[in-house]
Design an enzyme around this catalytic site. Sequence first.
Site, mmCIF file in Angstrom:
data_model
loop_
_atom_site.group_PDB
_atom_site.id
_atom_site.type_symbol
_atom_site.label_atom_id
_atom_site.label_comp_id
_atom_site.label_asym_id
_atom_site.label_seq_id
_atom_site.Cartn_x
_atom_site.Cartn_y
_atom_site.Cartn_z
ATOM 1 N N LYS A 41 0.842 -1.207 0.000
ATOM 2 C CA LYS A 41 0.000 0.000 0.000
ATOM 3 C C LYS A 41 0.873 1.251 0.000
ATOM 4 C CE LYS A 41 -1.986 2.565 3.192
ATOM 5 N NZ LYS A 41 -2.008 3.871 2.535
ATOM 6 N N GLU A 51 10.715 1.838 9.794
ATOM 7 C CA GLU A 51 11.574 3.004 9.499
ATOM 8 C C GLU A 51 10.739 4.241 9.795
ATOM 9 O OE1 GLU A 51 14.666 2.755 8.711
ATOM 10 O OE2 GLU A 51 14.698 0.603 8.381
ATOM 11 N N CYS A 102 13.007 12.184 5.695
ATOM 12 C CA CYS A 102 13.266 11.763 7.081
ATOM 13 C C CYS A 102 14.714 12.036 7.481
ATOM 14 C CB CYS A 102 12.930 10.291 7.244
ATOM 15 S SG CYS A 102 13.765 9.253 6.032
ATOM 16 N N GLU A 132 9.097 16.394 15.285
ATOM 17 C CA GLU A 132 9.387 16.323 13.851
ATOM 18 C C GLU A 132 8.434 17.241 13.088
ATOM 19 O OE1 GLU A 132 8.400 12.710 11.723
ATOM 20 O OE2 GLU A 132 10.273 12.825 10.609
HETATM 21 P P1 NDP Z 1 2.280 7.963 8.097
HETATM 22 O O1 NDP Z 1 2.791 7.183 9.254
HETATM 23 O O2 NDP Z 1 1.083 8.804 8.279
HETATM 24 O O3 NDP Z 1 1.896 6.972 6.902
HETATM 25 C C1 NDP Z 1 2.808 6.062 6.297
HETATM 26 C C2 NDP Z 1 2.016 4.981 5.598
HETATM 27 O O4 NDP Z 1 1.306 4.214 6.563
HETATM 28 C C3 NDP Z 1 0.954 5.508 4.637
HETATM 29 O O5 NDP Z 1 0.817 4.614 3.565
HETATM 30 C C4 NDP Z 1 -0.272 5.529 5.519
HETATM 31 O O6 NDP Z 1 -1.453 5.549 4.789
HETATM 32 C C5 NDP Z 1 -0.077 4.239 6.281
HETATM 33 N N1 NDP Z 1 -0.783 4.141 7.556
HETATM 34 C C6 NDP Z 1 -1.264 5.145 8.345
HETATM 35 N N2 NDP Z 1 -1.862 4.634 9.450
HETATM 36 C C7 NDP Z 1 -1.756 3.279 9.367
HETATM 37 C C8 NDP Z 1 -2.149 2.197 10.202
HETATM 38 N N3 NDP Z 1 -2.794 2.399 11.352
HETATM 39 N N4 NDP Z 1 -1.870 0.933 9.810
HETATM 40 C C9 NDP Z 1 -1.204 0.713 8.663
HETATM 41 N N5 NDP Z 1 -0.803 1.696 7.819
HETATM 42 C C10 NDP Z 1 -1.059 2.962 8.158
HETATM 43 O O7 NDP Z 1 3.508 8.771 7.534
HETATM 44 P P2 NDP Z 1 3.499 9.850 6.376
HETATM 45 O O8 NDP Z 1 2.964 9.240 5.115
HETATM 46 O O9 NDP Z 1 2.872 11.095 6.895
HETATM 47 O O10 NDP Z 1 5.070 10.061 6.128
HETATM 48 C C11 NDP Z 1 5.831 10.928 6.876
HETATM 49 C C12 NDP Z 1 6.562 10.201 7.976
HETATM 50 O O11 NDP Z 1 7.349 9.167 7.431
HETATM 51 C C13 NDP Z 1 7.523 11.106 8.720
HETATM 52 O O12 NDP Z 1 7.417 10.874 10.105
HETATM 53 C C14 NDP Z 1 8.879 10.664 8.224
HETATM 54 O O13 NDP Z 1 9.923 10.904 9.122
HETATM 55 C C15 NDP Z 1 8.649 9.206 8.019
HETATM 56 N N6 NDP Z 1 9.661 8.666 7.101
HETATM 57 C C16 NDP Z 1 10.645 7.847 7.603
HETATM 58 C C17 NDP Z 1 11.649 7.374 6.782
HETATM 59 C C18 NDP Z 1 12.703 6.440 7.286
HETATM 60 O O14 NDP Z 1 13.350 5.793 6.468
HETATM 61 N N7 NDP Z 1 12.929 6.330 8.578
HETATM 62 C C19 NDP Z 1 11.703 7.763 5.355
HETATM 63 C C20 NDP Z 1 10.625 8.621 4.955
HETATM 64 C C21 NDP Z 1 9.645 9.056 5.799
HETATM 65 P P3 NDP Z 1 -2.179 6.987 4.543
HETATM 66 O O15 NDP Z 1 -1.243 7.838 3.817
HETATM 67 O O16 NDP Z 1 -3.371 6.636 3.754
HETATM 68 O O17 NDP Z 1 -2.520 7.517 5.913
#
Ligand code: NDP
Length: 490
Positions: A183, A258, A292, A393
């Site tokens: 997803k 991550e 990130c 963040e």
């Molecule tokens: P989110 O945690 O909101 O979402 C990440 C993914 O998880 C999306 O596909 C989201 O869907 C999905 N998701 C949300 N809630 C759930 C759940 N309860 N169960 C399963 N899946 C779920 O992050 P963001 O998309 O806002 O991305 C930004 C974040 O990602 C920042 O905190 C950033 O630091 C982190 N990040 C970390 C990296 C790393 O390598 N450590 C690299 C890049 C980003 P939907 O979008 O539909 O809500």
Amino acid sequence: MNKTAFKTNNMKIQNYINGEFVNPIQDDWLENYNPAIGEVYGQTPNSSIEDVEKAYQAAATAFLSWRQTTVVERSEILIKIANLILDKIHLLAAAESKDNGKPIGLATEIDIPRAAANFQFFANAITQFSSEAHESIGMHAVNFTLRQPLGVVGCISPWNLPLYLFTWKIAPAIAAGNCVVAKPSEITPMTAFLLGDICNEAGLPKGVLNIVHGLGNTTGKAIVSHPNIKAISFTGGTETGAQIARIAAPMFKKLSLELGGKNPNIIFQDCNYEKMMAATVRSSFTNQGQICLCGSRILVEKTIYAQFKNDFVQRVSDLIVGNPSAENINIGALVSKAHLEKVKFYIDIAADEGGVILFGGNKVVVEGSEHGYYLQPTVIEVADNKCKLNQEEIFGPVVTIMPFNSDAEALHLANESRYGLSATLWTNNLNRTLQFSKELQTGIVWVNSWMLRDLRTPFGGQKDSGVGREGGFEALRFFTEPKNICIQYE
Ligand code: NDP
């Protein structure tokens, strides 16, 4: 590729299940926005538990034969996917830029080539992946380790580097012989959708990769909760990671998380000043600061603080904010209105937190794109590392700067954080380099560089930045189950 619809304004994205493009079973749809102009340009499935089940069934069936393919067969398909991504680089970059708001130049130079490199890298890595054998002298036995694919695995990725991070998970999963239910973020689904066509064209067997679009709380949760999905590779926010762990841990799933970061960028007087300055502008504002790994907490040795402050603000003021489809801009649109408001919230509380805005802080109205989500690159001077601006963040084009007096103080400030993803260190002192490399509580330390990535290296964070490592053989280990075979001989 016949999906040029990202150029149109009523694009209907579909799920990719068993090699086919299908509507969500409940015919439920979400709106997909173009952040550069703040308008809806298409629809995305809001997939239900039934869609995830359908994807799981396709993956489980495909696994029966995919696990029997040779590494060479898998490798050849992965290389075809990589080459097709490169052939379609301009289409994919335009789609990514439109969906996410990132500058088209960045998508063309970084995001899409890296997505191809992910497939290319794991196509090669799987042919070199091996397991251990131990001769147990005295027991008259030989032990060897079988590394077998897990079965059906779940991959969930965020919106900031959409195709780049989506493929970073999918490529090692399928290279290792698993089948995938994946997803992408519902906010940026377009390039994952386009990847389906590429996989078909490359001859990836039906059901090896299944892509279900939808909200995290419903579609994502259904993947995480599925009793037969054996592992979850997740990149996203720390709070979401914790929610996923709460569901997956009692089911004893393998988890790779991550998560967020609040990375220190530590600058000493003895560094190569020009190189540091150019890299610091990049590490602060690339992708609108929505990486990130961005160095969002800039810590500067007191002896050069005044000069740094002056020069940095000058350089930041030269950055051009504009429509991401323009070639000459540095900073595009933030990904969504909600995210723009979240970032702006931190700017608005800066004064209450003891901060002084040195540059930026305002929304930008771009001519011809008046309803887009634009923000000035923003530099805030802070006095206390415990303030919200330094501890939470923000994930946007906002950095803080503060001075330090000694190595010990710099190290303390750098580590005084719940996060531990990466750190950047600017110095030419070898002892200091080694000392900081050992003592920094992060998964990655860049010395005199930023975001130089060798895909063989372990990638991930400490503390609230995550659990586990991706990249290189670490990813192949994650996506396989080691089994010890002990054979006694006479
Ligand atoms: P989110 O945690 O909101 O979402 C990440 C993914 O998880 C999306 O596909 C989201 O869907 C999905 N998701 C949300 N809630 C759930 C759940 N309860 N169960 C399963 N899946 C779920 O992050 P963001 O998309 O806002 O991305 C930004 C974040 O990602 C920042 O905190 C950033 O630091 C982190 N990040 C970390 C990296 C790393 O390598 N450590 C690299 C890049 C980003 P939907 O979008 O539909 O809500």
